[in-house]
Design a protein around this motif. Sequence first.
Motif, mmCIF file in Angstrom:
data_model
loop_
_atom_site.group_PDB
_atom_site.id
_atom_site.type_symbol
_atom_site.label_atom_id
_atom_site.label_comp_id
_atom_site.label_asym_id
_atom_site.label_seq_id
_atom_site.Cartn_x
_atom_site.Cartn_y
_atom_site.Cartn_z
ATOM 1 N N SER A 167 -50.434 -16.058 -85.928
ATOM 2 C CA SER A 167 -51.364 -15.994 -86.622
ATOM 3 C C SER A 167 -52.393 -16.864 -85.354
ATOM 4 O O SER A 167 -53.497 -16.392 -85.473
ATOM 5 N N PHE A 168 -51.735 -18.001 -84.859
ATOM 6 C CA PHE A 168 -53.103 -18.640 -83.936
ATOM 7 C C PHE A 168 -54.204 -17.558 -83.436
ATOM 8 O O PHE A 168 -54.821 -16.930 -82.722
ATOM 9 N N SER A 169 -52.904 -16.411 -82.434
ATOM 10 C CA SER A 169 -53.339 -15.952 -81.338
ATOM 11 C C SER A 169 -53.530 -14.364 -81.633
ATOM 12 O O SER A 169 -55.386 -14.057 -81.251
ATOM 13 N N ALA A 170 -53.457 -13.983 -83.027
ATOM 14 C CA ALA A 170 -54.051 -12.569 -83.838
ATOM 15 C C ALA A 170 -55.914 -13.077 -83.993
ATOM 16 O O ALA A 170 -56.602 -11.641 -83.920
ATOM 17 N N THR A 171 -55.635 -14.411 -84.942
ATOM 18 C CA THR A 171 -57.102 -14.591 -85.282
ATOM 19 C C THR A 171 -58.041 -15.292 -84.385
ATOM 20 O O THR A 171 -59.226 -14.554 -84.255
ATOM 21 N N GLN A 172 -57.424 -15.621 -82.962
ATOM 22 C CA GLN A 172 -58.093 -16.120 -81.904
ATOM 23 C C GLN A 172 -58.577 -14.806 -81.322
ATOM 24 O O GLN A 172 -60.043 -13.930 -80.544
ATOM 25 N N MET A 173 -58.211 -13.515 -80.950
ATOM 26 C CA MET A 173 -58.055 -12.331 -80.106
ATOM 27 C C MET A 173 -59.143 -11.327 -80.512
ATOM 28 O O MET A 173 -59.947 -10.733 -80.430
ATOM 29 N N SER A 174 -59.078 -10.586 -81.713
ATOM 30 C CA SER A 174 -59.390 -10.229 -82.911
ATOM 31 C C SER A 174 -59.653 -8.420 -82.134
ATOM 32 O O SER A 174 -59.557 -8.195 -80.839
ATOM 33 N N GLY A 175 -60.963 -7.699 -83.044
ATOM 34 C CA GLY A 175 -61.280 -6.516 -82.360
ATOM 35 C C GLY A 175 -61.305 -5.837 -81.342
ATOM 36 O O GLY A 175 -61.966 -5.131 -80.321
ATOM 37 N N SER A 176 -62.832 -7.289 -80.944
ATOM 38 C CA SER A 176 -62.843 -7.655 -79.673
ATOM 39 C C SER A 176 -62.266 -7.190 -78.758
ATOM 40 O O SER A 176 -62.245 -6.816 -77.724
ATOM 41 N N SER A 177 -60.739 -8.222 -78.703
ATOM 42 C CA SER A 177 -59.638 -7.944 -77.839
ATOM 43 C C SER A 177 -58.637 -6.585 -77.212
ATOM 44 O O SER A 177 -58.743 -5.955 -76.162
ATOM 45 N N GLN A 226 -62.774 -21.553 -76.220
ATOM 46 C CA GLN A 226 -61.904 -21.104 -77.805
ATOM 47 C C GLN A 226 -61.655 -22.782 -78.492
ATOM 48 O O GLN A 226 -61.039 -22.522 -79.876
ATOM 49 N N ILE A 227 -61.889 -23.898 -77.570
ATOM 50 C CA ILE A 227 -61.370 -25.163 -78.799
ATOM 51 C C ILE A 227 -61.900 -25.352 -80.072
ATOM 52 O O ILE A 227 -62.182 -25.465 -81.123
ATOM 53 N N GLY A 228 -63.614 -25.042 -78.779
ATOM 54 C CA GLY A 228 -64.893 -25.120 -80.493
ATOM 55 C C GLY A 228 -65.051 -23.862 -81.136
ATOM 56 O O GLY A 228 -65.660 -23.797 -82.444
ATOM 57 N N GLY A 229 -64.809 -22.339 -80.516
ATOM 58 C CA GLY A 229 -65.306 -21.397 -81.016
ATOM 59 C C GLY A 229 -64.596 -20.475 -81.876
ATOM 60 O O GLY A 229 -65.166 -19.827 -82.605
ATOM 61 N N GLN A 230 -63.331 -20.969 -81.739
ATOM 62 C CA GLN A 230 -62.276 -20.364 -82.652
ATOM 63 C C GLN A 230 -61.606 -21.291 -83.721
ATOM 64 O O GLN A 230 -60.774 -21.897 -83.749
ATOM 65 N N PRO A 231 -62.433 -21.741 -84.837
ATOM 66 C CA PRO A 231 -62.462 -23.292 -86.210
ATOM 67 C C PRO A 231 -61.012 -22.232 -86.451
ATOM 68 O O PRO A 231 -59.947 -22.478 -87.571
ATOM 69 N N ALA A 232 -61.031 -21.202 -87.331
ATOM 70 C CA ALA A 232 -60.233 -19.994 -88.008
ATOM 71 C C ALA A 232 -58.706 -20.645 -87.628
ATOM 72 O O ALA A 232 -57.776 -20.940 -87.601
ATOM 73 N N ALA A 233 -58.609 -20.372 -85.897
ATOM 74 C CA ALA A 233 -57.173 -20.463 -84.976
ATOM 75 C C ALA A 233 -56.495 -21.973 -85.032
ATOM 76 O O ALA A 233 -55.646 -21.488 -85.457
ATOM 77 N N SER A 263 -58.136 -14.071 -91.446
ATOM 78 C CA SER A 263 -58.471 -15.528 -91.336
ATOM 79 C C SER A 263 -59.672 -16.580 -91.104
ATOM 80 O O SER A 263 -59.768 -17.672 -91.672
ATOM 81 N N VAL A 264 -60.569 -15.714 -91.209
ATOM 82 C CA VAL A 264 -62.156 -16.061 -90.873
ATOM 83 C C VAL A 264 -62.549 -16.184 -92.854
ATOM 84 O O VAL A 264 -63.199 -17.094 -93.110
ATOM 85 N N LEU A 265 -62.441 -15.531 -92.940
ATOM 86 C CA LEU A 265 -62.842 -15.257 -94.550
ATOM 87 C C LEU A 265 -61.674 -16.415 -95.694
ATOM 88 O O LEU A 265 -62.544 -17.363 -96.416
ATOM 89 N N LEU A 266 -60.328 -16.818 -94.822
ATOM 90 C CA LEU A 266 -59.774 -17.783 -95.727
ATOM 91 C C LEU A 266 -60.020 -19.606 -95.235
ATOM 92 O O LEU A 266 -60.693 -20.040 -96.268
ATOM 93 N N MET A 267 -60.635 -19.223 -94.159
ATOM 94 C CA MET A 267 -61.359 -20.359 -93.784
ATOM 95 C C MET A 267 -62.395 -21.102 -94.657
ATOM 96 O O MET A 267 -63.006 -21.434 -94.464
ATOM 97 N N ALA A 268 -63.561 -20.161 -94.449
ATOM 98 C CA ALA A 268 -64.844 -19.817 -95.300
ATOM 99 C C ALA A 268 -64.520 -20.219 -96.640
ATOM 100 O O ALA A 268 -65.306 -21.389 -96.984
ATOM 101 N N SER A 269 -63.644 -19.936 -96.947
ATOM 102 C CA SER A 269 -63.032 -20.024 -98.167
ATOM 103 C C SER A 269 -63.126 -21.587 -98.506
ATOM 104 O O SER A 269 -63.324 -22.217 -99.664
#
Length: 495
Positions: free
Chosen positions: A50-60, A246-253, A335-341
């Motif tokens: 979940s951590f890695s899949a969230t971090q990687m996204s469609g851009s990967s 990635q430490i600061g840029g991926q809070p959802a992860a 992940s970002v939807l749930l984080m924002a929620s």
Amino acid sequence: MSSTMQYILIICVYFGAMLGIGVFFSKKNNTKSDYFLAKDKLPPAVIAFSFSATQMSGSSYLGCVGSMHSMGLAYAPVSITSAAAPWFCYVLVGDRVCKISSRLKCMTISDLFEERFGKRTGLASSLIMIIAIVPVLTAQLKAAGTAFETIIGIPYLTTILVFGVIVIIYTLVGGMFAVAWTDLIQGVLMMLGMVMLVPIVLGATGGIAGAYASFTTNNPTMATFDGGGKPLLWIISGFLVYGFYQIGGQPAAITRFQTTTQPEKLKKSLVWSVLFQSVVYTGVSTLGICSMALFPDLAAPDMALPNLISHFLPPLLGGVVLAAALGAMMSTIDSVLLMASSLFVNNIWGKTLKKPNDDKAAIHVGRIVVVVLGLLGTLFAINPPDAILWLVTMGFSLMAGAFTFPLLLGVWVKGLTPAGGFWGMVAGAVSTVIWYVMGYNMYGNLNDFVWGIWPAVIGSLVSLVVLLAVSKFTSPLQQEQLDIIFEEEDVSSRA
């Protein structure tokens, strides 16, 4: 059965499975802790994927292959450091975020910022994150629409509407349980996609040597690390952005470190995360070089992976790889939807607006936020600007500039003050935006930066300077609060 129908069949099965997981786990959401974090109920492998899949996204999948196609080896360091990103996150902040969040009952990263730097910092971080996820959502939906339209022929608008609705439904129904377990499945598919596609494409290019020889013949200026039209500072700062930042840029992860009170789980998770990301990023880098050899004249670089799938895989296998690409997109969206929620419910609705925030109300409001933000991202995706990767990078850079050093130093250094944390965060966000604007004014696009330095790097350095300078002349937290935050006793022994 036609090729199109075979693709559609595989994708329908995949979508059905994701919705089924959401419905299944909806019964487990008895409290807001269950809904937003699935606290202490996820095994290490699920946390890791979940951590890695969230971090990687469609851009990967689409973005990195496309960027390698358009930029050549100048983009290779980004893939290398992306595979190493879990080391930075787990080792530098994972254990500390887990322990501090457990002691202070933090449900969001903003809760942690609030405990460390005060209420206004917690609120500011919530607003920055919620704003920053819109381009991230838009990018994932655009990636899905692009892939479907190229490979299957389904209209772009139809795709983003169907895709967006499905992700919204299983996220709002299943919460973190559904998000994490679907991330596991999506991550396995992402690895499987690379394992299937890379050998076939390499065979078509004559192996690594053949692919590189053809690549250098067709694109001699991009066959070196300093080619591709990007200055050296762009390459160096990009290396940092996709690893350390990635430490600061991926809070959802990073939120995955709050799903457990057991730091030893994170040590096991790290192994899975490194394995997962190494396989995927090695694969997309290889496919990027091969795509340049096979399709040197692509008008749109984002079409590189869809073209590889449609040309070299039969529809049933192509459907699996396409599902893997969709998994990369879905894992970030959910992940970002749930984080924002959770940010809105806990840090804005409950703490700032003082609205009812019991378990039932929190879950209800959280689901409304998932729908609203999901639909907003879909609306922007109808006619999005620029390439997929750079939409993701905009949101990522804003958060990396604002959060990297307040989070990293905040969990390790006692001398930082609430005023320092707040102004460091604000200065980082503002300077990141200013650097983007300066670059756009100079070059007319979002992926060329002043002096070649990425906005996230400039923003974070400004943030660091302001954080340290303001902390030197302002008052720290009271000693009692610092003692709780920096207590070294394992939380499990305090139960």
